[in-house]
Structure formats: C-alpha cells, structure tokens
Design a protein around this motif. Sequence first.
Motif, PDB file in Angstrom:
ATOM      1  N   GLY A  74       6.318 -42.743  65.955  1.00 27.23           N
ATOM      2  CA  GLY A  74       6.377 -43.968  66.743  1.00 27.23           C
ATOM      3  C   GLY A  74       5.023 -44.424  67.253  1.00 27.23           C
ATOM      4  N   PHE A  75       4.109 -43.496  67.452  1.00 25.16           N
ATOM      5  CA  PHE A  75       2.799 -43.874  67.990  1.00 25.16           C
ATOM      6  C   PHE A  75       2.015 -44.691  66.981  1.00 25.16           C
ATOM      7  N   VAL A 110       4.356 -50.445  74.373  1.00 27.36           N
ATOM      8  CA  VAL A 110       3.487 -49.514  75.110  1.00 27.36           C
ATOM      9  C   VAL A 110       4.157 -49.107  76.415  1.00 27.36           C
ATOM     10  N   GLY A 111       4.791 -50.094  77.063  1.00 23.03           N
ATOM     11  CA  GLY A 111       5.462 -49.820  78.329  1.00 23.03           C
ATOM     12  C   GLY A 111       6.554 -48.776  78.187  1.00 23.03           C
ATOM     13  N   LEU A 171       5.146 -45.456  78.323  1.00 20.49           N
ATOM     14  CA  LEU A 171       4.798 -45.041  79.679  1.00 20.49           C
ATOM     15  C   LEU A 171       6.048 -44.734  80.499  1.00 20.49           C
ATOM     16  N   PHE A 209       7.052 -41.274  80.594  1.00 21.85           N
ATOM     17  CA  PHE A 209       6.356 -40.466  81.588  1.00 21.85           C
ATOM     18  C   PHE A 209       7.178 -40.372  82.857  1.00 21.85           C
ATOM     19  N   LEU A 265       8.700 -36.901  80.600  1.00 20.78           N
ATOM     20  CA  LEU A 265       8.640 -36.527  79.183  1.00 20.78           C
ATOM     21  C   LEU A 265       7.295 -36.927  78.599  1.00 20.78           C
ATOM     22  N   ALA A 266       7.146 -36.693  77.317  1.00 20.17           N
ATOM     23  CA  ALA A 266       5.895 -37.073  76.651  1.00 20.17           C
ATOM     24  C   ALA A 266       5.917 -38.560  76.353  1.00 20.17           C
ATOM     25  N   PHE A 267       4.753 -39.109  76.039  1.00 22.68           N
ATOM     26  CA  PHE A 267       4.615 -40.528  75.710  1.00 22.68           C
ATOM     27  C   PHE A 267       5.517 -40.849  74.524  1.00 22.68           C
ATOM     28  N   LEU A 268       6.347 -41.868  74.664  1.00 23.70           N
ATOM     29  CA  LEU A 268       7.259 -42.325  73.619  1.00 23.70           C
ATOM     30  C   LEU A 268       8.339 -41.312  73.265  1.00 23.70           C
ATOM     31  N   GLN A 269       8.567 -40.328  74.130  1.00 25.51           N
ATOM     32  CA  GLN A 269       9.652 -39.399  73.843  1.00 25.51           C
ATOM     33  C   GLN A 269      10.979 -40.045  74.185  1.00 25.51           C
ATOM     34  N   ASN A 270      11.994 -39.682  73.447  1.00 22.53           N
ATOM     35  CA  ASN A 270      13.315 -40.240  73.668  1.00 22.53           C
ATOM     36  C   ASN A 270      13.831 -39.896  75.062  1.00 22.53           C
TER      37      ASN A 270
END
Lengths: 114, 601, 248
Positions: free
Chosen positions: C65-66, C179-180, C183, C186, C190-195
């Motif tokens: 996804g990144f 991008v939001g 965030l 977070f 969780l990690a960036f873009l984690q489900n």
Amino acid sequence: MSILPYLLCAFVFGCGLFGIVTSRNVIHMVVCVSVCQSATYILLLAIGYKNHGTAPVYADIPSSRVVTDPIVQSLTLTDIVVAVAVSAVLLAFALKAYEHHGSLDPAEMTGLKG
Amino acid sequence: MTTLLPILVAVPLLVAALLALGGRWMPNRLDDWVAFGAAAVPVALGAVLVVRVGIRLLTYWFGGWRPRSGSYPLGIAFASDRIGIGLALLVAVLLFASLLYSWRYVEDEHYLYLVLMLAFGGAMCGFALTGDIFNMFVFFELMSVAAFALTAYKVEEPSPLQGAFNFAVSNTIGAFLVLLGISLLYGRTGSLNLAEIGRRLTADGRHDGLAIVAFTLITCGFLVKAAMVPFHFWLADAHATAPAPVCVLFSGVMVELGIYAVARIYWVDFASVLGQFANPTRDVLLGVGTVTAVVGAVMCGMQRHLKRLLAYSTITHAGCFLIGVALLSPDALAGAAVYVVAHAFAKGALFLAGGILLVTKGEIDELLLRGYGRDLRVTAVAWLVGALALASPPFLGTFTAHALIEDAAGAEHYWWVPIVLAFATIGSTSAILRAGARVFLGIGDAEDPLLSDEPRESPTPRERPRIVFMRTIALGLALGGLAVGAITPLAERAMEAAHSFTDTASYLAVVLDHHGAAPVQPEHWHTTTSSVVWSVVTLVGSFVVGYASLYRAHLPRAVSSALASALQPLRAAHSGHVGDYIAWLTFGTAVIGGLFAVTMR
Amino acid sequence: MSRTARTALFLASAGGLGFLVVWALTGLPPFGHYPGPYGDIVTHVVQSQRHMANAVTAVVFDYRGFDTMGEELLLFAAASAAALLLRETRESQTSDIVDAVRSDASRGVGAAAVAVVFVLGLNVVAHGFITPGGGFQGGVVLAASFALVFLAVEYHAYHRLVPTSLAEPIEAFGAGAYVGLGLISFGFGLAFLQNFMELGVFGRLSSGGSAILVNWSSALAVAGGFLVLFGEYLKEDMAARYGRARVR
C-alpha cells in the motif's frame, strides 16, 4: 521459444528509443516515451506468467488452481500511473513549446546549447 | 523512534495535498506559513534521528508487515542508517531554506509552487530512507515529475520549456533503465526488498549476463539522475532555466541521491555476487567519474550564464562524488558523504546569490553584468565564501572530504585521483571566482573569446524585492558550507557511518533476521601532510587560474582560436536537442555494460 | 549533431546494448515458469490473511500500500503540474464557450450513457476486492463518464459540472485521505497504513478491512486527477480554437 516474450520487450524498447532519437515532432517523441514504457510492462508481465495460470482472483476458482503472479501485475498498475503522469507533464511542455515557437520540431527549440 | 521515519515522509506529502485542497482560498500568506511548518517537521525529525541512530539501521515495516525472523518479507520496509537519514535531513534543510528564500521570489499560483516543492522534498526523503527497490523507483518518479514541473515554472519563456523537456525525457528514460534492471532482478530473485534481493543473489551466486546487465542498467539509470557523462546533458539545460531556489535542491540533493542509490544497491545487492570483480567495478566507475569531473570542469570555464556555469560545476563535483564511491572503500565513501554536505551548502549559497542578481539586476549573464554587482556587498561575500568552500582550503569547506578520498585512493594505489580532484576543483572554482570578480568587482575584460552565447533569462517583472532576507540565507548557507571542513567530528561520524553502510552482512541481518547492528570501531581523524599540500594547491590554483581567465581577451588570436576550435566539438555535443542526449545515453549504457561484460564474465 | 550522425551513433550503441540485454534475458527463468517466491506466498495467504479474493488489489492496497500512496501522490503532482503549466489560460476566458453537439439523438443517448458509465465506475471501485477492479480502474471509468459529457453533449455543460476548481480539491482530498489513513493507523497504535478495521467476510463487498477506505480514496484521487488533466487540456484547446488564447 520460451525467451520470445522477453525479446519482444527489448524490441519494443528499441523502437521507442529509435523514435525519440530520430523524431522531428515533440508529440511523436512523447508517444515514443510511452512506447518505451509499454516495453517495461511487457517484461514485467512476462516474468510473472505461469503456464496454464489464470488471473489471481479467487472469487470463482478453487484455491488450488494455478494463478499468475499478482506482484508484477500490481507493479504494472503502478507503472501505468507513472506513464500517465509523465505523459501529461510532457504534453503540457509540448503544448506550451508550440505556443512559443510555432513549431513542434525539437531541432528548432535549441535555444539552450553549449 | 522508528515511527518517526514514516512521519518524516508523510507530513510534507500530506500538507502538499492539503495545500492543493485549500490553497486557492487561503488568505494571502497563510499558505507560506503552512508550507514552512510542513518543511520544518522533517528538519526537526531528521535532526533527532541522525543523532540518535548512531551506527544502527532503523527498519520500519509499512502496513504492519514485519516478517518473523527468517520468514519472507511481504511488505515494504524503510531501512535507514545514518547516511540515509543524513541525506533526508539535508533534503529537509535545503527545502526549508529554499521555501524561506522564495517567500517573495515566485508569484503566480504560488500555492501550486509550494505543493510541488513539498511533494519534491517528501519524495526525496522517502527515496533516501527506503529499503525496497520498487519503492525507490516510485519515489524516484515522484521527485522527478515534481522536478520537471518546477523547472518549467516560468512558463512565459521559451527556454524553461526546452530545459524541462530535455530534463523530463532524459530522466524518464533513465528511470526505465532502472525499471528494466528491477524486473531482471525480480525474475531471478522473486523479491523487491533490497536485503532479500541481496540474500538471494548471493545464494544463487551466478555472475552471468543477467546479474551483470541488471547491475549495468540500474547503475546507468541512476547515473542519469546523477548527471554523469555521457548522461549529463540535461542538467545544464534544467539548471539554466529553473528558478534559483529550485536549483538549490537540484544541485544540492537531487543529483546526489542518484549516487547514493548506486552505492546502496551495489553494497546491499551486488557486493557479494560481484565482489570478486571489485577491481573492474572500481576501474569502470572511476573512469566514469573522472571523465565527468574533467568534462564538467572544462565546460564550466566556458560559460557566461551564471546558473549554467554553476550547473557544470555541479557536474564536476558529482564526478568527484562518484570517484569517492567508486573506490569501494569505506573511507572514500565517507569522503563522498562529507563532500555532498559541504557542496550542498556552498552550491546552494551560490545559486541563491545568482537568484539575487537576477531579481535585482534583471540579468544573469556574466559579461553583461560586469561591474553591476558592486552595490550587492553581502551577496558578493556570500558568493566568495561559497566559492572558497568549494576550493577546499586547508581545514575548511571540502577539505576533509578531499583528504578522505585522496588518502583512500592512495591506499589503493590510484595515484592519479588527487590530480583529477585538483584539476576538477581548480577548473570549476576558478570559473566561479572569475564570474564573481567580474560581476561584483568589475575587473576583467569586457569580452572573452571562449565563452558561449546564451539566451536571456528575465525575472518575473514586479517591483524590486527586499533582498535582506534572501542574502542572509545565502550567506548563512555559504558559511555553513565553509564550516563543514572545520567540524572534524563530522568526518569521524561519517567514517563510522560508511563502515556500517558497506557492511552488507550486517544490513541483511538487521532487516531480515532482526539482529542488532554490528559494532563499529570509533574513528579518529588524522590530517596528513599530503592532503594539506593538495588543499593549498587547489586554493591557490583556483585564484590564480580565476584571475588569469579574466583576461582571456588578451590571449594572442592564434592561441584563442586554436583553443576555441579544439573545444568546439565538446561544445557542439551539448546541442540542446534531446534526440542527441538519448543517443549519447544509449551509447554510454552500451559502453559501460560492454566493459562490465568483458571484465566480469 | 546532424540527424544522420545521431542516428548512426544510436544504431551502433543500440546494437551493442541490445546484444547485452538479450544476453541478460537468457538468464531469466523460461516464460511460463515463474519461480516465485513473492507471488506464490501472497496467493497462498491472501484469502486467509486478508479475506480478499482479488490478490492483485490486495497487493496494491494492502501488502504494498505504501507504493500505491507514492503513486497517488505522483498522479496528484502531475495534475498540479499541468494546472501550473497551463495556468495562463484562465477559466473565465472559456466559461462561456458552448461547443455543443447538435444532434438531439446523440445528446440524448450520450446523457443517458453518462449515468450508466458513472454507475459502472462506482461498481468497479466497490467490487475491487472481489473481482478484477479497484480504485484505479474504477476511478478512470468515473473520470471517463464526465469526459463523455463533453463528447456527447457540450463543453459548457462539462465546464459547469466539473471545473478545475472542483476537480482539484477532489483529487487533493483523495491523495490527502490516503496519507491521512496511514496516519490514522497510528491513532490505533498500529503501523503506518496497517489495517485497523474488521476484515469482513470473504467474497462480500465488506471484505478487506480498512483497505476499503484506501480503495475509495484512491478512486477519488484518480478520478479527480484525470478530470483535472482532461479539464486543463480541454480548456487550452477551447481557448485556442475560439481565439481566446492570450496574445503572445
């Protein structure tokens, strides 16, 4: 001839480069850049193909079915977006250059040199 | 602390999107403040990270796809060491300085300019931090597209379009070369994570056509961005026409990121499988760097358009960076890293000073500006200090960098490297000093038979801006560049960072097996006599040659016409026609690939 | 360089480069024998790990996804670049141009088709995780439905419906939302873009978790981006055609 699809990529890339080098029209040049990009799609997708493989969408096929590689397909998707973005910007340059020079010939646009 | 890594990249990108969303309706200076804020965040985060990372490699897995030890990496990772974070910090600092400088420099549709600058900066930070090869490609394209648009900002003129078009076509073909290389590597290893590719290539062990050509394509593609000969033609065109604050970013970090990419991919992926061919690799890349440094220096002396002059100076120094990387030794790599920092500040200052000349005098041509810069005293000082920093005076500016590279070259018995570095430095710095003397002091002839003609560049017409702000930033950057050589701990930290950069096994272990980083011996800086000698040579030589070249009109006609006709083929090659550039690009890739193929089979 | 010299240099170099590339291509696994492992592992786990049927969309919006975020921003940057470069021609210069299709039959069928294509686009986006489709493909179809307004009806209608001042915010919102969402993860620790949502039932529209939101934001960004590009070029063309372009 299991190398033929790969050779196709090399050939198409070469055609695109030849077009850019010998072009007399900037619009033609932009399209040749897209042709070079298409060559990269061909290579990516050819690498990911599996004999008798089908699309990696499991909605209607059993999990045991051989499917092609989804990674290269997602890379190609990204690559297509890159192609769109680059072509859009290049065409804007070409459009503005035409307005300034009245010509689409790159040989006439050589104000910068040395 | 690793969570700071995605924030560093996400904030400029998010704010770019927000500015595009609301920029049309924002009150007058609010968009500038928002952009400053967005640019300040990566500066702060980068500063914290670069200090606290030490010799470790910070890894961050996006989407939570952190693999269990030994299992396959499914997601995208950032794998950032001190050199990567340092580059991201450099991007952020230069971006912030450029945005401050362009507070009143660029006018129409100002919010779009800010959007593209933030996207450009965010992409470069991401490029420096990532550990996934396709992610590198995506950020590479993002920073390129933003750069193309920023180059053509002054769309009313014909030259920016030509410069931007040449830039765009050249860099896009370079990116395709990288993508072809990535596809080949994917075909062999089935991976996109840099560490996983390295591990699998080593396990496979074959140094056949695929490995060699993949290395060639990826290297040449990134060397297009790094403006190495014969891929360099686009850089002078782009710099000549882009606004000065944008040129600061181009010369300061964008070109350098190409060299960083070559170094990173070599050390993580190819160092093991092509390690037995270290000598041919070294020789070929040294050759490319040397040719670039020499050609850049010669072309630099023949320019009268100040930004084009500075662009050729960038090409020269970029050739020197590649020499540092090509020596394949940690100390030389450290030298290249310190060189990048000093050069970024010094060159940034020079471009900003050139920008001040353009907005106050309406001209950027050295001969036409002769003597008109006498009232711009602070700007003149900034120009001088910037040039001094590049001249590698003893214990200042690029001194530590040159010393590290020269000593490493000596250790590998490449005795001619210091000579090349000195020639390159003297060639480019003398031209900068000459231009400065002619513009700010009014000395020198009014004509010069060796300088090429350039089209005029006119600033966007409006009332004379207040340049107090602009010249302070220029002077600040110049002094920063000079100071780099004096900060010995910087060289020591760079040497330690370079040791862990070149430690392939440790990188793989940290990213794939979640081990800690291998310890690194603390380094101590020793000044050698030979480096001081070379430093004096370059400093004195730059001034002597610079002064002499002010009076080239006094050369006997036979000499100057002989020189001009000898240099004519080189100058004619820089024709401004993008078809020529792509032909040379193909030629260069074929030659470099051929040399690798012959020596590595 | 003359055209002949340039072509000669290129052909000689391309010959050498071509030889090298063919040599490299012989080292690839034979066509049809992709050895993996990346693709094989993903197709193996995608249904159980992610409850998604479409492995490609899963890779695009979840596993990688990144990368897709970078690419949304790329499209966004390109559209902003086009708006920047073509900014001289103001919308006010072209807002009264009609340029209509005269045939009533064409206009009628065209207008009806716009609705059909629009719904088709929404359908393609919504079913991204079940059938071939997703944010990109659907976004392009959505943009095409508006382009159809110009093609089948008239420029004036298109300009009133989707001016750049509307398309640009839509696109910026889509890119920013992507991008939001990263965030926001977070916020859930969780990690960036984690489900961060329930994964839903396999094969249903609700499958996919927070990747569904990512999917829609990407569709907005793509549709908006194409509409900006299309609108800017169209505006230039109309201005040139109707003599409204600024005199140089």
